[in-house]
Design an enzyme around this catalytic site. Structure first.
Site, mmCIF file in Angstrom:
data_model
loop_
_atom_site.group_PDB
_atom_site.id
_atom_site.type_symbol
_atom_site.label_atom_id
_atom_site.label_comp_id
_atom_site.label_asym_id
_atom_site.label_seq_id
_atom_site.Cartn_x
_atom_site.Cartn_y
_atom_site.Cartn_z
ATOM 1 N N THR A 1 2.015 7.533 -8.252
ATOM 2 C CA THR A 1 2.666 7.812 -6.942
ATOM 3 C C THR A 1 2.725 6.465 -6.047
ATOM 4 O O THR A 1 1.973 5.972 -5.860
ATOM 5 C CB THR A 1 2.348 9.105 -6.336
ATOM 6 O OG1 THR A 1 1.183 8.888 -5.986
ATOM 7 C CG2 THR A 1 2.481 10.117 -7.242
ATOM 8 N N ASP B 1 -2.622 9.889 -7.837
ATOM 9 C CA ASP B 1 -1.811 10.340 -6.774
ATOM 10 C C ASP B 1 -2.374 9.411 -5.748
ATOM 11 O O ASP B 1 -3.142 9.627 -4.857
ATOM 12 C CB ASP B 1 -1.970 11.712 -6.538
ATOM 13 C CG ASP B 1 -0.856 12.088 -5.517
ATOM 14 O OD1 ASP B 1 -0.113 11.241 -4.935
ATOM 15 O OD2 ASP B 1 -0.829 13.244 -5.344
ATOM 16 N N VAL B 2 -1.840 8.136 -5.582
ATOM 17 C CA VAL B 2 -2.414 7.194 -4.660
ATOM 18 C C VAL B 2 -1.418 6.790 -3.544
ATOM 19 O O VAL B 2 -1.864 6.255 -2.417
ATOM 20 C CB VAL B 2 -2.891 5.867 -5.535
ATOM 21 C CG1 VAL B 2 -4.117 6.141 -6.263
ATOM 22 C CG2 VAL B 2 -1.932 5.458 -6.186
ATOM 23 N N LYS B 3 0.049 7.071 -3.619
ATOM 24 C CA LYS B 3 0.796 6.843 -2.889
ATOM 25 C C LYS B 3 0.769 5.372 -2.235
ATOM 26 O O LYS B 3 0.796 5.462 -0.959
ATOM 27 C CB LYS B 3 0.997 7.958 -1.589
ATOM 28 C CG LYS B 3 1.092 9.266 -2.151
ATOM 29 C CD LYS B 3 1.338 10.367 -1.047
ATOM 30 C CE LYS B 3 1.525 11.741 -1.707
ATOM 31 N NZ LYS B 3 0.280 12.330 -2.551
ATOM 32 N N ARG B 4 0.702 4.420 -2.978
ATOM 33 C CA ARG B 4 0.445 3.032 -2.388
ATOM 34 C C ARG B 4 1.663 2.359 -2.215
ATOM 35 O O ARG B 4 2.917 3.036 -2.726
ATOM 36 C CB ARG B 4 -0.274 2.239 -3.348
ATOM 37 C CG ARG B 4 -1.659 2.650 -3.761
ATOM 38 C CD ARG B 4 -2.540 2.420 -2.474
ATOM 39 N NE ARG B 4 -3.944 2.991 -2.725
ATOM 40 C CZ ARG B 4 -4.597 3.635 -2.356
ATOM 41 N NH1 ARG B 4 -4.012 4.818 -1.950
ATOM 42 N NH2 ARG B 4 -5.807 3.685 -2.732
#
Length: 305
Positions: A125, A98-101
């Site tokens: 993510t 879950d890094v939302k890059r």
């Protein structure tokens, strides 16, 4: 290697579970015995994560470490993050980083290579706010490496209404437009089970919106945060699944790894919370869709109209 979505669907069927556990370690909530046995905060985090993974691995299909809780401790924390991914992977669990890059050009390519090529994460993510060109490097490597993506679409926090639900001139909402874009992208990474390796994050706290999104994205796996401490219950989850009982994994973090329970020890408390979540979700699916799990890990569905 099989398409990520195919591997996910296979594990859901084999384990009769659509539960994902979020690994969001907070030092003030980690059991004292773990702290006392560890050399440093990042070491305590890794030891705690290993214990959780060992407890839940037979009842969940994936874990989702949230990078912020590791980056808090700088380089040693980041090492703990990747060590956690490696350990979970060795224990047979799918791992969603879950890094939302997000970014553009060569920066997006670097992010994609870091997480989809150089790490053992099975999926990550990503944030679509910068536009479709920011997503392309991730899609390219997801295809090449048989990895998965979960694109933020309708998140579980109350503030998601501020932008994601903005009404456009034609009356549609922004998340609907983004869902249509995800549907087009998803066709490029369809697996043999009919699902794409490009998934969507759809929060459990917005079931009415999920009904609309599910109609737009029948071939998309939903990663559904918000169950448990954020307020969503099992009965809120029906609209996230397709009629054949598939298409979603439900994430819980705090309610699993820091459960409120009268168990004698924290290990039993985590085990109990995990099984309870799994059973509650399967019960709702059974009652409302005719979902019938059997002892061999195969899922049969009798559609009820």
């Amino acid at each position: 290697m099989d398409n990520f979505a195919d591997r996910l669907i296979q594990d859901i069927r084999r384990k009769n579970s659509c539960v994902c556990v979020g690994l969001d370690p907070r030092l003030d909530l980690i059991p004292k015995e773990i702290i006392d046995q560890s050399k440093s905060p990042p070491d305590a985090i890794f030891n705690f994560n290993k214990a959780i993974i060992d407890i839940v691995k037979d009842d969940v299909v994936a874990v989702k470490p949230q990078s912020a809780f590791y980056e808090l401790y700088l380089s040693d924390g980041v090492r703990s993050f990747f060590d956690t991914i490696d350990y979970a992977h060795r224990q047979g669990l799918l791992v969603i980083a879950d890094v939302k890059r997000s970014d553009i050009g060569s920066t997006a390519e670097a992010y994609a290579e870091a997480y989809l090529k150089n790490s053992q994460a099975d999926a990550i993510t990503i944030n679509p706010f910068l536009g479709m060109d920011s997503i392309e490097p991730f899609v390219k490597l997801a295809h090449e490496e048989a990895k998965g993506l979960f694109i933020l679409l309708k998140t579980s926090n109350p503030g998601s209404e501020d932008f994601q639900s903005i009404v456009l001139k034609d009356g549609t909402r922004l998340y609907q437009v983004m869902a249509e874009k995800i549907a087009l992208l998803g066709k490029r990474l369809l697996g043999k089970n009919g699902y794409s390796s490009i998934g969507a994050v759809v929060g459990a706290t917005f079931p009415d919106q999920a009904k609309v999104i599910r109609k737009l994205l029948p071939n998309t796996v939903f990663l559904v945060p918000g169950y448990g401490r954020q307020g969503a219950k099992a009965e809120d989850l029906l609209s996230y699944f397709n009629p054949d009982c598939s298409g979603a994994i439900i994430n819980a973090s705090r309610s699993i790894i820091y459960p409120e329970t009268k168990c004698r020890n924290w290990q039993d408390a985590i085990r109990e919370a995990t099984k309870e979540m799994k059973d509650q979700i399967n019960k709702i699916r059974t009652q409302n869709t005719g979902f019938i799990p059997n002892a061999f890990g195969t899922v049969f569905c009798i559609l009820v109209y």
